[in-house]
Structures are given as structure tokens and as C-alpha cells.
Design an enzyme around this catalytic site. Structure first.
Site, PDB file in Angstrom:
ATOM      1  N   HIS A  57       0.812  -0.991  -0.065  1.00 17.41           N
ATOM      2  CA  HIS A  57      -0.200   0.147  -0.096  1.00 17.41           C
ATOM      3  C   HIS A  57       0.755   1.266   0.108  1.00 17.41           C
ATOM      4  O   HIS A  57       2.032   1.036   0.453  1.00 17.41           O
ATOM      5  CB  HIS A  57      -0.721  -0.047   1.288  1.00 17.41           C
ATOM      6  CG  HIS A  57      -1.696   0.870   1.301  1.00 17.41           C
ATOM      7  ND1 HIS A  57      -1.826   2.150   1.760  1.00 17.41           N
ATOM      8  CD2 HIS A  57      -3.315   0.792   1.113  1.00 17.41           C
ATOM      9  CE1 HIS A  57      -3.030   2.815   1.875  1.00 17.41           C
ATOM     10  NE2 HIS A  57      -3.869   2.047   1.578  1.00 17.41           N
TER      11      HIS A  57
ATOM     12  N   LYS B 191     -10.594  -1.145  10.425  1.00 13.71           N
ATOM     13  CA  LYS B 191     -10.582  -2.375   9.547  1.00 13.71           C
ATOM     14  C   LYS B 191     -10.973  -3.530  10.266  1.00 13.71           C
ATOM     15  O   LYS B 191     -10.960  -4.846   9.798  1.00 13.71           O
ATOM     16  CB  LYS B 191      -9.367  -2.808   8.576  1.00 13.71           C
ATOM     17  CG  LYS B 191      -8.771  -1.427   8.080  1.00 13.71           C
ATOM     18  CD  LYS B 191      -8.425  -1.458   6.361  1.00 13.71           C
ATOM     19  CE  LYS B 191      -7.727  -0.167   6.016  1.00 13.71           C
ATOM     20  NZ  LYS B 191      -8.240   0.115   4.861  1.00 13.71           N
TER      21      LYS B 191
ATOM     22  N   GLN C 170      -4.961  -5.213   6.621  1.00 15.59           N
ATOM     23  CA  GLN C 170      -6.073  -6.400   6.220  1.00 15.59           C
ATOM     24  C   GLN C 170      -6.002  -7.624   6.678  1.00 15.59           C
ATOM     25  O   GLN C 170      -6.819  -8.476   6.446  1.00 15.59           O
ATOM     26  CB  GLN C 170      -5.730  -6.454   4.540  1.00 15.59           C
ATOM     27  CG  GLN C 170      -6.049  -5.096   3.744  1.00 15.59           C
ATOM     28  CD  GLN C 170      -7.664  -4.345   3.909  1.00 15.59           C
ATOM     29  OE1 GLN C 170      -8.232  -5.209   4.116  1.00 15.59           O
ATOM     30  NE2 GLN C 170      -7.539  -3.072   3.450  1.00 15.59           N
TER      31      GLN C 170
ATOM     32  N   CYS D   9      -4.832   2.539  -3.737  1.00 12.62           N
ATOM     33  CA  CYS D   9      -3.498   3.106  -3.017  1.00 12.62           C
ATOM     34  C   CYS D   9      -2.465   2.034  -3.429  1.00 12.62           C
ATOM     35  O   CYS D   9      -1.626   1.952  -2.504  1.00 12.62           O
ATOM     36  CB  CYS D   9      -3.673   3.198  -1.581  1.00 12.62           C
ATOM     37  SG  CYS D   9      -4.893   4.657  -1.258  1.00 12.62           S
TER      38      CYS D   9
ATOM     39  N   ASP E  66       2.798  -4.940   7.656  1.00 12.83           N
ATOM     40  CA  ASP E  66       1.501  -4.013   7.850  1.00 12.83           C
ATOM     41  C   ASP E  66       0.215  -5.137   7.713  1.00 12.83           C
ATOM     42  O   ASP E  66       0.012  -5.674   6.885  1.00 12.83           O
ATOM     43  CB  ASP E  66       1.427  -3.242   6.242  1.00 12.83           C
ATOM     44  CG  ASP E  66       0.163  -2.579   6.026  1.00 12.83           C
ATOM     45  OD1 ASP E  66      -0.708  -2.824   6.728  1.00 12.83           O
ATOM     46  OD2 ASP E  66       0.125  -2.100   4.868  1.00 12.83           O
TER      47      ASP E  66
HETATM   48  N1  PLP Z   1      -1.972  -0.900   4.337  1.00  7.48           N
HETATM   49  C1  PLP Z   1      -2.974  -1.665   3.965  1.00  7.48           C
HETATM   50  C2  PLP Z   1      -2.635  -2.900   3.439  1.00  7.48           C
HETATM   51  C3  PLP Z   1      -4.324  -0.819   3.822  1.00  7.48           C
HETATM   52  O1  PLP Z   1      -5.247  -1.837   3.114  1.00  7.48           O
HETATM   53  C4  PLP Z   1      -4.454   0.350   4.259  1.00  7.48           C
HETATM   54  C5  PLP Z   1      -5.868   0.948   4.228  1.00  7.48           C
HETATM   55  O2  PLP Z   1      -6.370   0.655   3.181  1.00  7.48           O
HETATM   56  C6  PLP Z   1      -3.454   1.068   4.889  1.00  7.48           C
HETATM   57  C7  PLP Z   1      -2.434   0.345   4.880  1.00  7.48           C
HETATM   58  C8  PLP Z   1      -3.865   2.254   5.537  1.00  7.48           C
HETATM   59  O3  PLP Z   1      -4.650   2.384   6.341  1.00  7.48           O
HETATM   60  P1  PLP Z   1      -5.075   3.493   7.178  1.00  7.48           P
HETATM   61  O4  PLP Z   1      -5.652   4.535   6.311  1.00  7.48           O
HETATM   62  O5  PLP Z   1      -6.094   3.212   8.084  1.00  7.48           O
HETATM   63  O6  PLP Z   1      -4.036   4.247   7.827  1.00  7.48           O
END
Ligand code: PLP
Length: 424
Positions: A141, A244, A221, A382, A218
Site C-alpha cells: 500500500h 478495518k 488487512q 493506493c 503491515d
Molecule cells: N495498508 C493496507 C494494506 C491497507 O489496506 C490500508 C488501508 O486501506 C492501509 C495500509 C492504510 O490504513 P489507514 O488508512 O487506516 O492508515
């Protein structure tokens, strides 16, 4: 918007006993039980973007605001003590949820993005030097790619990229060749938000650990779909967002091994993160407070605590079986639509399905599905480098939550089929 039974428009499906469990669960999510655009039942398939909150989570936040709100750690009065108790209770719940050894290894943040930025700044600035290398993956992401790219730019380091194979899995065979004695950090997602791929993060950490390479996973998900155990994964950092995981927006956490975090410089300066302040110099607080400058999102933390309690009470084997059966049903149904191509066919996936249709823009599919009540996400999710890897600008993405039903998957397939016929 009207409230009425969302499944009313679809034939009842008795695919598995798990479906009954899921339909009972839906009672806790009144938001799902409504019609949109006049009179179509809402089919919420945008759970990878954010999940809905069950009544117990909403109630916990409201109760806190009605009865216990105060700032934490700074007062000796009844409300301050109760707010502090709730705030620290959630910290221990996060610790247990991730199986982290110590509560002080859990830092509150605004979510995954801030957690990654904290590592990139506080750990990265001290540990990455000119000529060093940082590895991210092609399916990461932007929340991982961009802070690491910024770190590399600040320090004169090089960003290396672990490639993705055609089926949407990471090319783990390429990893040993990417690693060298300049590699300082590997940052990778546990589960891809765009493809649904579950990555073998344990193997990545096993490769990194003996070479002294720091690892950041990370888990944005992963947390709502997999059992996460940071000791088993053996990572140095693990990050996630509450929203999430059926919790509030604007709050999340960073797990970091105490051994590493206790020698890290602070991320931000301010109240709470100090031991003493004078104009001659400041000394910093211990973990975890050293990384929690200023007033935190206290009601968010309370909501996250309630979300963890609620989520912990689910029958996870029923939920996991159900999710896999939704994924199979969606994969079969969508694959039968002429011209539709699923992006990401990894053998291990969560309930996320990304697709494109020859000659049709994903956003047009999104609009027509929305008119039929089906909430999808369209765009690059993203993950622009990943879209480039697959030669597409965007995809349409359906993502399941614990409350998603088989009839909603049927509604997805029907609405996409209809959209494709209209747009062809
Ligand atoms: N990493 C992954 C795999 C994501 O799906 C997301 C959000 O869609 C993020 C990071 C960023 O999360 P946040 O916007 O809650 O900081």
C-alpha cells in the site's frame, strides 16, 4: 434511508450452517439493514476500505462519552482514573490480540499510516544511512511505500522492490537475491488490500532475522481475517488500524519489540512523552509513552477495546469457513462473466476480489453496481505500482466482512453482469 431487511430482495440460500451464524451476526449492524438510492437493499462490499461497527462498539464509545470521559494519565480524580483504566485496558487487549510479550510494546497511533511513518522516522532516521537499502514489495500500500521512499530520500538510501508473480503472490524466491549486507529493513503487507493475497510473512522474517534485518509487517488487512501472533511471525514491528477491525476510525496501533523501541528516538515531542523538561534539556519517558505525545484518541481507544472484545467473541472457524465459501462463490460467479478478468489468483486469499472487464472502465462498473445497491471500491486502491505491474489503471474490488452473506455475493454477480451488459 429506509431500514428493511437487506436480504429481502434475494432468494434465501442455505449454503452452509455458517450462513445462519452470519445472518444472526448481522443484527448487530443496523447500518447494513437499509435501502439506498430510493429502494434498493444495500449490499456493502467495501470492507477492505473500512468495516462497519457493531452495536456493542458504538455503545462502548457512547457510554464512555456519557459517563467516563476525561484526559488520561494526568489527573487523580475519578473520571481521569476511569478513562485511564479504559485506555490502558485496550492496550492490554491489543497486546493479547497480537500475542505481544509486553503491554509497553503497544503504541497508540492514528492507524496503520501513522504507525508506518513512526517507524520510518523514529527507527529509520537513527538506523538507515547513506548507501543502505530498504525493501518493500510491489503489492504494498502507499502507506508503506511512500514513508519508506521518503526515508530513503532523506538518508540517501536505496529502495528495493520485491516483485509480484502473475498469480498475485510475492516472488519469495527473489528475496534472497535482493538482500545484501546493506539491507536494513524489509517492510511488507501481511495481506494485500488490492488482491487479497495472504503473504508468507513468517518466511520473510525468518530470512531477515539471522541477517540482522529489521522487519515491519503491515497488518491493516490481516487483523480482521487471520489469527495474528507477532511472536510466531517473529517480526520487529506490526501495524494495524481499528477501523478495518469493526472499530473506530482515527485510531490504531504499532507493536514494536521493546528491545528496539527502547533505544529509538522519539517520533514527536510534546506532553506525556517526557520524563523532565527544562530549557537546558529534556529527558524522555519510558515505553510506551515516549511515542505517545499529546492527548490521544481516547474514545477511539475505548471503541477499539470494545471491537477487540466483540471480535474475540466470534466463532472464528465458522467465520473463516464462511469467508472462503463467499470467495469461491464470487470467484466462480464473476469468472463466468464474459470479458471479466480477476486480478490476483493466489492460492491463499482472504475475501477480496479485484477485477477488470475488457473495454470497460472500472469506475463505470462501480457506478452501475452502486445504482443496484452494491457498494464496491474502484480505483488504484493506493497501490499504483501494483496496478502498473498488472497493466491496469484501476480495478473494481469487492471485499467481504464477517456479515457478508451468500445472497449478497449473488447480488454482486448479478449487478456486475448487468453492468457489463449495459456497458458492452
Ligand atoms: N495498508 C493496507 C494494506 C491497507 O489496506 C490500508 C488501508 O486501506 C492501509 C495500509 C492504510 O490504513 P489507514 O488508512 O487506516 O492508515
Amino acid at each position: 434511508m429506509n431500514t428493511s431487511n437487506v436480504d429481502a430482495g434475494f432468494a434465501p440460500v442455505a449454503v452452509a450452517d455458517n450462513a445462519l451464524y452470519v445472518s444472526a451476526l448481522r443484527n448487530e449492524f443496523p447500518i447494513l439493514n437499509q435501502r439506498v438510492h430510493g429502494n434498493v437493499p444495500l449490499v456493502y462490499l467495501d470492507n477492505a476500505a473500512t468495516t462497519q461497527r457493531p452495536i456493542p462498539v458504538i455503545n462502548a464509545t457512547t457510554d464512555y462519552l456519557l459517563h467516563s470521559h476525561s484526559n488520561v494519565h494526568r489527573g487523580g480524580h475519578a473520571l481521569a482514573m476511569e478513562a485511564t483504566r479504559l485506555f490502558e485496558l485496550t492496550r492490554s487487549r491489543i497486546q493479547a490480540f497480537l500475542n505481544a510479550p509486553l503491554p509497553e510494546e503497544i503504541i497508540y497511533t492514528r492507524g496503520t499510516t501513522e504507525s508506518v511513518n513512526l517507524v520510518a522516522s523514529a527507527w529509520g532516521d537513527d538506523n538507515v544511512k547513506s548507501g543502505d537499502e530498504v525493501i518493500v514489495s510491489e503489492m504494498d500500500h502507499h502507506a508503506v511505500i511512500v514513508p519508506m521512499q521518503m526515508l530513503c530520500q532523506r538518508k540517501g538510501a536505496t529502495l528495493r522492490v520485491l516483485p509480484v508473480l502473475d498469480n498475485g503472490t510475492l516472488d519469495l524466491d527473489a528475496l534472497p537475491d535482493l538482500i545484501n549486507n546493506r539491507t536494513k529493513l524489509i517492510a511488507v503487507n501481511h495481506v494485500s488490500n488490492a488482491l487479497g493475497t495472504i503473504n508468507d510473512v513468517k518466511s520473510i522474517c525468518a530470512l531477515a532475522r539471522p541477517r540482522g534485518i529489521t522487519t515491519l509487517i503491515d497488518g491493516a488487512q490481516a487483523v480482521a481475517h487471520l489469527k495474528v501472533d507477532v511472536q510466531d511471525i517473529d517480526c520487529d514491528f506490526y501495524v494495524f488500524s481499528a477501523h478495518k477491525l469493526y472499530g473506530p476510525t482515527g485510531v490504531g496501533a504499532l507493536y514494536g519489540r521493546a528491545e528496539i523501541m527502547s533505544s529509538m528516538s522519539p517520533y514527536q515531542g510534546g506532553g506525556s512523552m517526557i520524563a523532565s523538561v527544562s530549557f537546558e534539556g529534556t529527558t524522555y519517558n519510558d515505553l510506551p509513552y515516549r511515542f505517545e505525545a499529546g492527548t490521544q484518541n481516547i474514545e477511539g481507544a475505548v471503541g477499539l477495546g470494545a471491537a477487540l472484545e466483540w471480535f474475540g467473541g466470534l466463532d472464528h472457524s465458522a467465520v473463516a469457513k464462511h469467508e472462503q465459501s463467499l470467495l469461491r462463490r464470487a470467484t466462480e460467479g464473476l469468472s463466468a462473466i464474459k470479458g471479466l478478468r480477476i486480478i490476483g489468483n493466489a492460492p491463499n486469499k482472504i475475501g477480496i476480489i479485484s477485477f477488470v472487464v475488457d473495454g470497460i472502465h472500472a469506475s463505470d462498473i462501480g457506478v452501475l453496481c452502486d445504482e443496484q445497491g452494491v457498494a464496491l471500491r474502484v480505483g488504484h486502491h493506493c497501490t499504483m505500482p501494483l496496478m502498473k505491474r498488472f497493466g491496469v489503471g484501476s480495478t473494481a474490488r469487492a471485499s467481504a466482512g464477517v456479515y457478508t452473506t451468500h445472497s449478497e455475493i449473488d447480488a454482486l454477480v448479478t449487478s456486475v453482469g448487468k453492468a457489463v451488459r449495459m456497458l458492452s
